[in-house]
Design a protein around this motif. Structure first.
Motif, PDB file in Angstrom:
ATOM      1  N   ARG A  49      44.274 -20.810 -51.202  1.00  0.00           N
ATOM      2  CA  ARG A  49      45.380 -21.817 -50.653  1.00  0.00           C
ATOM      3  C   ARG A  49      44.601 -22.258 -49.313  1.00  0.00           C
ATOM      4  O   ARG A  49      45.113 -23.032 -48.734  1.00  0.00           O
ATOM      5  N   GLU A  50      43.650 -21.474 -48.889  1.00  0.00           N
ATOM      6  CA  GLU A  50      43.184 -21.672 -47.309  1.00  0.00           C
ATOM      7  C   GLU A  50      41.875 -22.430 -47.500  1.00  0.00           C
ATOM      8  O   GLU A  50      41.255 -23.085 -46.265  1.00  0.00           O
ATOM      9  N   MET A  51      41.373 -23.002 -48.545  1.00  0.00           N
ATOM     10  CA  MET A  51      40.109 -23.447 -48.692  1.00  0.00           C
ATOM     11  C   MET A  51      40.405 -24.980 -49.197  1.00  0.00           C
ATOM     12  O   MET A  51      41.232 -25.297 -49.944  1.00  0.00           O
ATOM     13  N   ALA A  55      32.834 -18.135 -55.671  1.00  0.00           N
ATOM     14  CA  ALA A  55      33.275 -16.552 -55.763  1.00  0.00           C
ATOM     15  C   ALA A  55      34.743 -16.423 -56.052  1.00  0.00           C
ATOM     16  O   ALA A  55      34.981 -15.399 -56.943  1.00  0.00           O
ATOM     17  N   ALA A  56      35.641 -17.018 -55.808  1.00  0.00           N
ATOM     18  CA  ALA A  56      36.909 -17.328 -56.217  1.00  0.00           C
ATOM     19  C   ALA A  56      37.060 -17.365 -57.862  1.00  0.00           C
ATOM     20  O   ALA A  56      37.813 -16.442 -58.372  1.00  0.00           O
ATOM     21  N   ARG A  69      46.733 -15.455 -59.270  1.00  0.00           N
ATOM     22  CA  ARG A  69      45.911 -15.056 -57.970  1.00  0.00           C
ATOM     23  C   ARG A  69      44.774 -16.051 -57.731  1.00  0.00           C
ATOM     24  O   ARG A  69      44.548 -15.987 -56.513  1.00  0.00           O
ATOM     25  N   LEU A  70      44.323 -16.729 -58.773  1.00  0.00           N
ATOM     26  CA  LEU A  70      43.181 -17.669 -58.365  1.00  0.00           C
ATOM     27  C   LEU A  70      43.910 -18.879 -57.418  1.00  0.00           C
ATOM     28  O   LEU A  70      43.214 -19.214 -56.413  1.00  0.00           O
ATOM     29  N   SER A 113      29.959 -22.157 -52.496  1.00  0.00           N
ATOM     30  CA  SER A 113      29.631 -20.894 -52.999  1.00  0.00           C
ATOM     31  C   SER A 113      30.921 -20.000 -52.802  1.00  0.00           C
ATOM     32  O   SER A 113      31.260 -19.259 -53.500  1.00  0.00           O
ATOM     33  N   ARG A 114      31.942 -20.548 -51.822  1.00  0.00           N
ATOM     34  CA  ARG A 114      33.097 -19.948 -51.821  1.00  0.00           C
ATOM     35  C   ARG A 114      34.287 -20.265 -53.087  1.00  0.00           C
ATOM     36  O   ARG A 114      34.723 -19.153 -53.433  1.00  0.00           O
ATOM     37  N   GLY A 117      35.653 -14.186 -59.405  1.00  0.00           N
ATOM     38  CA  GLY A 117      36.868 -13.195 -59.216  1.00  0.00           C
ATOM     39  C   GLY A 117      37.989 -13.239 -60.378  1.00  0.00           C
ATOM     40  O   GLY A 117      38.356 -12.225 -60.633  1.00  0.00           O
ATOM     41  N   ALA A 118      38.148 -14.418 -60.821  1.00  0.00           N
ATOM     42  CA  ALA A 118      39.207 -14.734 -61.653  1.00  0.00           C
ATOM     43  C   ALA A 118      38.667 -14.688 -63.045  1.00  0.00           C
ATOM     44  O   ALA A 118      39.445 -15.150 -63.923  1.00  0.00           O
ATOM     45  N   GLU A 149      46.174 -18.642 -55.584  1.00  0.00           N
ATOM     46  CA  GLU A 149      46.591 -17.894 -54.041  1.00  0.00           C
ATOM     47  C   GLU A 149      45.222 -17.701 -53.310  1.00  0.00           C
ATOM     48  O   GLU A 149      45.354 -18.075 -52.337  1.00  0.00           O
ATOM     49  N   SER A 150      44.282 -17.439 -54.025  1.00  0.00           N
ATOM     50  CA  SER A 150      43.103 -17.256 -53.169  1.00  0.00           C
ATOM     51  C   SER A 150      42.441 -18.480 -52.635  1.00  0.00           C
ATOM     52  O   SER A 150      41.482 -18.521 -52.048  1.00  0.00           O
ATOM     53  N   ASN A 164      45.150 -14.382 -64.972  1.00  0.00           N
ATOM     54  CA  ASN A 164      44.472 -14.501 -63.588  1.00  0.00           C
ATOM     55  C   ASN A 164      44.831 -15.619 -62.743  1.00  0.00           C
ATOM     56  O   ASN A 164      44.364 -15.842 -61.739  1.00  0.00           O
TER      57      ASN A 164
END
Lengths: 350, 696
Positions: free
Chosen positions: B175-177, B207-208, B169-170, B203-204, B211-212, B172-173, B166
Motif C-alpha cells: 500500500r505504501e509503494m 520482497a513483498a 496481506r500482499l 527489489s522491494r 513473502g506472499a 496491504e504490504s 495470501n
C-alpha cells in the motif's frame, strides 16, 4: 451450543486446572539442587503420571521434556472426548501447533540427513486430534517423500508452495513460516465459524498469543534477519486482539526501540521499553515479558468465562506456559545455573 | 448381537521351527488380532529373534520393493492385475528381496524408466503449454510484443500467482509503494496477478511477492510477438506432443505385455514375505521358542487351537483367558492370577471390539459406529437402533404409497441395482425396512400418496386428533429414554463402574429423579392424587440434593481408597468439590441443572415424531390443493397429474431425508448419549497378505 454442551468438558478442565503446580510449585522446583532432585520433585506432583513411562535409571533429559509436553496434548485429548463436534474441531485446530511441530521435526531430520524413524519417540501423539499419519510421515526419506506423505492432509497445499521456495533457497525458513501462518489462519477461520460467545471467549484466550507472536515475528524478521517491511508484512498472522495491521506495519518500518514503543498500544509499549537496552532491544527478554502477559490474559480468560470454550483454551495456554517454565528450571539445574541467572527467564517472575 | 463378541487374550508359545506352519495357519484363519507381546511381558523373554525376523531394514526394503513394483504396474495398467485367494510362498525374505531387486534393476526398471521419463517430459511440456496458453488467453487482446514487455527499461512487470489466502496481506504490504497489482484470474486456491512498479523499486516488490509465496509465470524466451501469434504456435506444439505421447504409450503397453506376469509373481512373493515379517515384528522369542500374543473371539479359540496343534503336531502351549467386560473400560485385564507371573497386573492394550450383527443390520451398525464404536464389553445398541429408527421413520412418514416407493427403491437396489445407483446398494435393506414401516403406518393413518381418505384409517388420522397424537409422541419418548437409562445402568454394572451406575449423569439417582417426575405427572394428570404428587416431588427433591453433593460423595469415595479419575463421575465430582475453587458449588448446581434439563428436553424432544406426522399430512394437502388449482387451466388434467407426481417425489426426497435425519438425531442425542461411550478399537485380525496370483 453453550453451557450445557460444555458442562462435562469444563468439569474435566477444572479438575486438570487443579493439578497444575502454579507459580509456587515452580519456585519450589527451582529450589531443587540438581536435575535428579528436580525430577523427584515433579514425581510428587501431578506430572508423576507423565514421567511414569520413563525408566528412572538413565533418564534422558529430552525424554522427560517430551513426556511433559505430551501431557498437555493428553489433557487436550481428555477434554476433546467431552466436546461436541464443533467444539472438537476448534480444539483440534488449537492443538494443531503440536502436529506442526511434528512435521517441522521430520523436515529438520530429513534436511539434516538423519533417519526420521529415530524421531518417532519424540513426536507428539495427537490421538483423535491427529490430521496426519505420523507413521507414514517418518517413513519419508526425502523432502519429496514427506510432501507425498502429507498429500491430502490440511498441510499438503501449504507445503506444496513453500517447497518451491525451499528448493530455491535451500532453507526450511519458508516451510516453517508457511506452516505457522497456516496454523493461525486456520485457527482464526475455525473460530469465525464457531461465532458468538464461543468465538469471543476463544479470542480472549488466543488473541493475546497471536498479538505476541506477530510482534516478535516482526521484530525478529526486521532486526535478526534484516528483511524488507514489505516481505515481513506477508509473514505475520491475521490480526489478533489488540495489535492492528497498521501498528504492525509501523513496527516493521521502525528503526529503534523508542519508535517501536510509540507505534504500539501503551501496555505493549511499556514492555518494549522494559526490554530495551539503549538503542538495542533484548528480544529474549521481550519474549519472556510477552509470555507473562499471555499467562495473565489466559488466567483472566479462565476467570471471566468459567463456562465458556475460552476457559478450556485458557487452561491449555496456562499449562503450556507452566511447562515452559518447568523446562527452563530443569535446564537451569542441568547446566548448574544460579537462581539469579535463571530468574529473568522465569515467566511468573518476569 | 447385544454386546460385542467376547474376546480371549491368547498367548501361544511355540518352537521356532514351527513358525512357518503357525504363520500359515494363523494367516489363513484370520482370527488373531495381534498385539505386541512385549507390551504384556516386558523382559519376560530375552528377545533372541534378532536375525532376519527383526531386520527392520529388510522390512523397509520389502515395503519399498512392493511400492516400486506396484508403481510399475500402475504405469502399465493396474486393471490387468488378477486377484486370487491367499497363496503361500516360501518364507525367505532375503532371497525375495534380492530376486526382486535384481529383476527390477537389471531388466524392468531401466526399460520402463526410459519410456516413462520421456512421457513425463512430454506431459510436462504439454502442461506448460497449457499453463502458458491460459496466461495468454487472458492477455490475447493485448497488442504488445511479449519480448518487449520483458525488457522494459523503467518499469518492472511480473505475472504469476499467489495462494488466495495470501492475497489480502500482499495487497496491504504494497500500500505504501508506488505499484500496481491486478488480480485477473482466480482458481479455487490460487489467484493470478500482474504486478508492476518502477524499476528502482523492483527489489522491494520482489520482497513483498516472495513473502506472499508468489510463483511467477515464466513467459519463456520462446514466447515472442503478440499474444495471438504466440497462442497459435503453442497450439501447433501441443498437437505434436499429443502424437509423440500416443507412440510412447503404445511402447509402454508392449512392455506391460512382456513383463506383466513376472511382476505379478514378484509382487506376490515380496508381499507375502513382507506380511510375514510384519507379523514377526509383534512377538518375542528365545533362541528356540516364540511367544505370540493377541485377541481372538472366544468362540474361535478352539478352532485356532486346533489349527495350531495341527500345524505344530501338538508342540505348543496355548493359553486363552476370557477378557471380562470391564476390560474394555479399564484396559487392565488380569493377565495371570499367578502372583509370580511377571506380567501380572500389567495394562493390556485396548481389547478390540467385534460387532456381530446380521447382514441386514449392517447399515444400522454403521450408524452406531458413526456415533462411536462401542467399547469392549459395552452394550451394542444396533438392534435397538434398527427397531426404533424404523419405527420412528414410519411414525413420522406414515404413507402407504410413498412408503411403497421407498421400499421398491430398496428392493431394486438389493436385486438389480442400475449402474448409476450401484454404489448405494448397501442401503437397500435400510430403505426396504424404512419404506415398509412407512407403509404400515400409512395403513394405520389411512394415508396414501399424501391423500387422506383414499384408504380407511385402521388407527386414526394424525390431523384429526392432534393433541392425543402429541401425547403419543411424548409417551414413546419416555419409553425410549427409560430404555436408555436401563441400558446405562446395566452397562456400568457390567463394567464394574458402581460410582457411575449410581451417581453418574444418567445413573440410578438421576433415574430415580426422572421416574419420580413421571410419577408426579401421572398422579397430577391421571390419578389426581395430591398425596402421590407430594411423595413423588419429595423423592425428586431428595435425588436432586444427592446429585448436588455427588462431588463431595465422590471425594469421600476417592479418599476411601478408590483411584481418582477412574471414571468421569469421580473426575467431575472431584473437580466440583475442589477446595478453594469459588466456582465449585455453582458448577455443581449447574451440573444438576443440566441433568434436569436434559431429562426434560430429551422427553419433550420426541414431540417431533407427532409434529412430523402432522406436517406430512399438511404437505399432502398442499400437493392436492396445488393440483386442484391447476386443474382449471388449459390441459389442467395433465398439469394436475404432474403436480401430484412431482409433489409426491419432492416429499419422498426432501421430507424423507429430513425425517431420516430427525430419527438419527433422536437416536444419537436423546438415546445413545445416555449410555454409549464409544471409542472402541476395531477388531482387525491379521491375515496373510499375498493376494496377487503367483505364476508357475
Amino acid at each position: 451450543m453453550g453451557v450445557r454442551d460444555l458442562a462435562a468438558a469444563q468439569a474435566v478442565t477444572r479438575s486438570l486446572l487443579g493439578k497444575l503446580i502454579g507459580p509456587q510449585g515452580i519456585d519450589a522446583l527451582a529450589k531443587s539442587e540438581d536435575v535428579s532432585a528436580a525430577f523427584a520433585f515433579l514425581e510428587r506432583t501431578a506430572y508423576k503420571e507423565a514421567m511414569a513411562g520413563i525408566p528412572r535409571s538413565g533418564r534422558v533429559f529430552r525424554e522427560v521434556e517430551h513426556a511433559l509436553r505430551q501431557s498437555l496434548i493428553d489433557d487436550a485429548i481428555k477434554i476433546w472426548h467431552f466436546l461436541g463436534a464443533a467444539h472438537r474441531r476448534a480444539l483440534t485446530l488449537l492443538m494443531a501447533r503440536y502436529e506442526i511441530t511434528n512435521i517441522k521435526a521430520v523436515f529438520g531430520a530429513i534436511e539434516g540427513g538423519e533417519d526420521p524413524r529415530a524421531l518417532r519417540g519424540f513426536l507428539f501423539e495427537m490421538g483423535p486430534l491427529a490430521r496426519v499419519d505420523l507413521d507414514r510421515l517418518i517413513e519419508a526419506t526425502s523432502v519429496a517423500g514427506l510432501t507425498e506423505a502429507l498429500e491430502g492432509s490440511p498441510y499438503g497445499k501449504t507445503l506444496d508452495r513453500a517447497l518451491d521456495r525451499y528448493r530455491a533457497e535451500k532453507t526450511l525458513f519458508p516451510v516453517e513460516v508457511a506452516l505457522d501462518l497456516q496454523y493461525f489462519r486456520s485457527l482464526l477461520a475455525g473460530l469465525e465459524k464457531l461465532g458468538g460467545e464461543d468465538q469471543r471467549s476463544m479470542l480472549a484466550a488466543v488473541g493475546p498469543e497471536i498479538d505476541a507472536r506477530n510482534l516478535l515475528w516482526v521484530l525478529r524478521y526486521r532486526f535478526n534477519f534484516g528483511l524488507e517491511p514489505e516481505e515481513i508484512f506477508n509473514y505475520i498472522a491475521p490480526s489478533g486482539l489488540e495489535l492492528t495491521d497498521e501498528m504492525l506495519w509501523n513496527v516493521a518500518r521502525s528503526e529503534d526501540p523508542a519508535e517501536i514503543a510509540s507505534a504500539l498500544p501503551r501496555d505493549f509499549g511499556a514492555l518494549v521499553e522494559k526490554a530495551r537496552q539503549g538503542r538495542q532491544l533484548d528480544l529474549i527478554h521481550l519474549d519472556v515479558l510477552l509470555r507473562r502477559r499471555l499467562w495473565v490474559r489466559a488466567r483472566r480468560a479462565i476467570a471471566r468465562g468459567p463456562f465458556s470454550l475460552g476457559m478450556i483454551a485458557g487452561y491449555l495456554i496456562v499449562k503450556r506456559i507452566e511447562l515452559d517454565e518447568i523446562i527452563t528450571v530443569l535446564e537451569s539445574r542441568r547446566y548448574a545455573m544460579t537462581d539469579a541467572e535463571v530468574a529473568p527467564f522465569l515467566i511468573h517472575q518476569g | 448381537m447385544w454386546i460385542p463378541a467376547q474376546m480371549s487374550l491368547v498367548q501361544i508359545l511355540i518352537l521356532r521351527d514351527d513358525l512357518p506352519g503357525v504363520t500359515a495357519a494363523l494367516g489363513r484363519r484370520a482370527s488373531l488380532h495381534i498385539i505386541e507381546t512385549r507390551d504384556i511381558c516386558p523382559g519376560h523373554l530375552a528377545d533372541k529373534l534378532s536375525d532376519v525376523m527383526r531386520d527392520r531394514e529388510l522390512l523397509a526394503r520389502l515395503s519399498g520393493l512392493e511400492k516400486r513394483i506396484t508403481s510399475i504396474q500402475q504405469e502399465f495398467d493396474a486393471a490387468s492385475l488378477s486377484l486370487a485367494p491367499v497363496v503361500m510362498f516360501d518364507f525367505d525374505p532375503v532371497r525375495a528381496a534380492q530376486d526382486a531387486t535384481s529383476t527390477l534393476e537389471r531388466e524392468i526398471e531401466p526399460a520402463v524408466r526410459a519410456i516413462t521419463d520421456r512421457i513425463r517430459a512430454l506431459r510436462a511440456r504439454k502442461e506448460r503449454n497449457e499453463s502458458l496458453r491460459a496466461q495468454l488467453m487472458d492477455i490475447q487482446s493485448l497488442d504488445v510484443d511479449l519480448g518487449e514487455l520483458r525488457n522494459l527499461e523503467f518499469v518492472y512487470v511480473t505475472i504469476g500467482h499467489v495462494p488466495r489466502a495470501n492475497l489480502a496481506r500482499l495487497e496491504e504490504s504494497l500500500r505504501e509503494m508506488p505499484s500496481i497489482m491486478i488480480p485477473y484470474s482466480f482458481t479455487r486456491d490460487e489467484v493470478f496477478i500482474a504486478a508492476a512498479t518502477l524499476r528502482h523499486l523492483e527489489s522491494r516488490l520482489r520482497a513483498a511477492l516472495k513473502g506472499a509465496y508468489f510463483k511467477p509465470v515464466e513467459l519463456g524466451e520462446e514466447l515472442s510477438g503478440v499474444p495471438r501469434d504466440a497462442l497459435e504456435r503453442l497450439e501447433q506444439d501441443t498437437a505434436e506432443i499429443d502424437r509423440a505421447l500416443k507412440q510412447e504409450t503404445a511402447h509402454l503397453a508392449a512392455l506391460g505385455e512382456r513383463w506383466g506376469k513376472t511382476l505379478r509373481d514378484l509382487l506376490g512373493r515380496v508381499r507375502f514375505n513382507r506380511s510375514v515379517l510384519e507379523f514377526y515384528a509383534h512377538f518375542e522369542g528365545t533362541g528356540q521358542t516364540a511367544l505370540i500374543t493377541g485377541f481372538v473371539p472366544s468362540d474361535e479359540t478352539e478352532l485356532v487351537r486346533k489349527d495350531l496343534e495341527e500345524a505344530t503336531s501338538g508342540r505348543l502351549v496355548f493359553e486363552a483367558r476370557v477378557m471380562p467386560a470391564s476390560a474394555g473400560i479399564t484396559s487392565v485385564g488380569v493377565i495371570s492370577t499367578d502372583t509370580t507371573h511377571p506380567a501380572r497386573g500389567l495394562a493390556v492394550p485396548a481389547v478390540p471390539t467385534l460387532l456381530r450383527n446380521p447382514g441386514f443390520l449392517k447399515p444400522f451398525e454403521s450408524l452406531t459406529v458413526t456415533y462411536g464404536r462401542p467399547l469392549y464389553g459395552e452394550f451394542d445398541p444396533t438392534i435397538i437402533l434398527a427397531i426404533t429408527y424404523v419405527f420412528m421413520f414410519g411414525f413420522m412418514f406414515g404413507d402407504l404409497g410413498q412408503g411403497l416407493v421407498i421400499a421398491a427403491l430398496g428392493a431394486l437396489l438389493a436385486l438389480r441395482p442400475p449402474r448409476a445407483l450401484r454404489q448405494f446398494s448397501n442401503a437397500a435393506g435400510f430403505l426396504l425396512l424404512c419404506g415398509s414401516s412407512a407403509c404400515v403406518f400409512g395403513l394405520l393413518y389411512g394415508s396414501a400418496f399424501g391423500r387422506e381418505g383414499l384408504i380407511p384409517a385402521i388407527w386414526e388420522r394424525p390431523i384429526e386428533n392432534i393433541t392425543s397424537f402429541l401425547v403419543v409422541g411424548i409417551l414413546y419418548g419416555i419409553l425410549q429414554n427409560v430404555m436408555g437409562l436401563v441400558i446405562n445402568f446395566i452397562n456400568n454394572l457390567r463394567q464394574e463402574r458402581l460410582d457411575e451406575a449410581i451417581l453418574g449423569e444418567f445413573g440410578l439417582v438421576s433415574s430415580v429423579f426422572y421416574f419420580s417426575l413421571l410419577g408426579a405427572a401421572y398422579c397430577a394428570l391421571v390419578s389426581r392424587s395430591a398425596v402421590g404428587v407430594r411423595v413423588a416431588l419429595l423423592v425428586a427433591a431428595a435425588s436432586v440434593i444427592v446429585l448436588i453433593f455427588r462431588g463431595l460423595i465422590m471425594k469421600w469415595v476417592v479418599k476411601r481408597g478408590r483411584e481418582p479419575g477412574s471414571s468421569e463421575t469421580a473426575e467431575a465430582g472431584a473437580a466440583e468439590a475442589e477446595p478453594g475453587e469459588t466456582t465449585g458449588l455453582f458448577a455443581s448446581l449447574l451440573g444438576v441443572f443440566d441433568i434436569v434439563l436434559r431429562h426434560l428436553t430429551n422427553s419433550i424432544s420426541f414431540v417431533r415424531l407427532s409434529a412430523f406426522a402432522i406436517a406430512h399430512v399438511a404437505l399432502g394437502i398442499a400437493i392436492y390443493t396445488i393440483a386442484g388449482s391447476v386443474s382449471g387451466l388449459p390441459g389442467g388434467r395433465l398439469l394436475s397429474v404432474i403436480a401430484v407426481i412431482l409433489g409426491n417425489a419432492g416429499v419422498i426426497a426432501l421430507e424423507g431425508m429430513i425425517v431420516g435425519i430427525q430419527c438419527l438425531r433422536l437416536e444419537f442425542y436423546e438415546f445413545f448419549s445416555k449410555f454409549l461411550r464409544g471409542g472402541g478399537v476395531p477388531y482387525d485380525p491379521w491375515r496373510l497378505d499375498s493376494e496377487v496370483k503367483p505364476g508357475g
